[in-house]
Design a protein around this motif. Structure first.
Motif, PDB file in Angstrom:
ATOM      1  N   GLN A  39       0.813  -1.218   0.000  1.00 18.03           N
ATOM      2  CA  GLN A  39       0.000   0.000   0.000  1.00 18.03           C
ATOM      3  C   GLN A  39       0.850   1.273   0.000  1.00 18.03           C
ATOM      4  O   GLN A  39       0.357   2.341  -0.275  1.00 18.03           O
ATOM      5  N   LEU A  40       2.150   1.141   0.299  1.00 15.41           N
ATOM      6  CA  LEU A  40       3.031   2.305   0.297  1.00 15.41           C
ATOM      7  C   LEU A  40       3.805   2.450  -1.011  1.00 15.41           C
ATOM      8  O   LEU A  40       4.602   3.371  -1.150  1.00 15.41           O
ATOM      9  N   GLU A  91      -2.075   9.977   2.699  1.00  5.97           N
ATOM     10  CA  GLU A  91      -2.869   8.767   2.925  1.00  5.97           C
ATOM     11  C   GLU A  91      -1.972   7.525   2.981  1.00  5.97           C
ATOM     12  O   GLU A  91      -2.099   6.705   3.887  1.00  5.97           O
ATOM     13  N   LYS A  92      -1.089   7.396   2.010  1.00  2.00           N
ATOM     14  CA  LYS A  92      -0.239   6.208   1.925  1.00  2.00           C
ATOM     15  C   LYS A  92       0.699   6.080   3.121  1.00  2.00           C
ATOM     16  O   LYS A  92       0.988   4.989   3.575  1.00  2.00           O
ATOM     17  N   THR A  93       1.191   7.217   3.603  1.00  2.00           N
ATOM     18  CA  THR A  93       2.172   7.184   4.690  1.00  2.00           C
ATOM     19  C   THR A  93       1.547   7.320   6.076  1.00  2.00           C
ATOM     20  O   THR A  93       2.235   7.144   7.072  1.00  2.00           O
ATOM     21  N   GLY A  94       0.262   7.660   6.127  1.00  2.00           N
ATOM     22  CA  GLY A  94      -0.398   7.855   7.415  1.00  2.00           C
ATOM     23  C   GLY A  94       0.042   9.123   8.118  1.00  2.00           C
ATOM     24  O   GLY A  94      -0.083   9.245   9.328  1.00  2.00           O
ATOM     25  N   THR A  95       0.580  10.071   7.344  1.00  2.00           N
ATOM     26  CA  THR A  95       1.009  11.345   7.925  1.00  2.00           C
ATOM     27  C   THR A  95      -0.058  12.405   7.655  1.00  2.00           C
ATOM     28  O   THR A  95      -0.964  12.195   6.849  1.00  2.00           O
ATOM     29  N   HIS A  96       0.073  13.545   8.347  1.00  2.00           N
ATOM     30  CA  HIS A  96      -0.952  14.585   8.232  1.00  2.00           C
ATOM     31  C   HIS A  96      -0.396  15.937   7.830  1.00  2.00           C
ATOM     32  O   HIS A  96      -1.148  16.880   7.638  1.00  2.00           O
ATOM     33  N   PHE A 110       8.839  10.658   7.720  1.00  2.00           N
ATOM     34  CA  PHE A 110       8.576   9.322   7.199  1.00  2.00           C
ATOM     35  C   PHE A 110       9.557   8.980   6.085  1.00  2.00           C
ATOM     36  O   PHE A 110      10.165   7.909   6.085  1.00  2.00           O
TER      37      PHE A 110
END
Length: 117
Positions: A50-51, A93-98, A106
């Motif tokens: 997913q990444l 989204e892919k990395t889960g960062t904001h 990351f």
């Protein structure tokens, strides 16, 4: 920004964002450096499926990490700013960062940035 930031600090932050597209306080920079030097999570040697990133997403990630704004990236890659912003959202989204700080952290932890040759 911290809750107790002064009016001057807030104005400076807004000016930085308008000029550079981001703003780091000294505390943010120190936290980022500390997080890189002393990671609390296990670093993966390979990325889960997913990444996986497209070549365009890798290009944009490199430019983000080099401090470029969405407008600057759009101009360099001959695409619209909205397209760049779409890629940013997908990277978040892919990395889960904001935010950009999280994305740069990351990318650094996962060794996703190209090394100069």
């Amino acid at each position: 920004m911290l809750k107790d930031a002064t009016a001057e600090q807030l104005i400076q932050a807004l000016e930085d964002i308008l000029q550079k597209g981001y703003h780091f306080t000294d505390q943010t920079s120190l936290a980022l450096v500390h997080g890189i030097q002393h990671p609390t999570r296990k670093v993966l040697t390979s990325l889960p499926d997913q990444l996986k990133m497209t070549e365009r997403q890798k290009q944009i990630l490199e430019l983000i990490c080099a401090g470029h704004t969405a407008a600057s990236i759009a101009k360099q890659l001959f695409i619209s700013r909205r397209t760049v912003e779409g890629h940013w959202r997908k990277l978040f989204e892919k990395t889960g960062t904001h935010n950009v700080v999280g994305l740069v952290s990351f990318a650094t932890q996962k060794d996703l940035l190209k090394r100069p040759s």
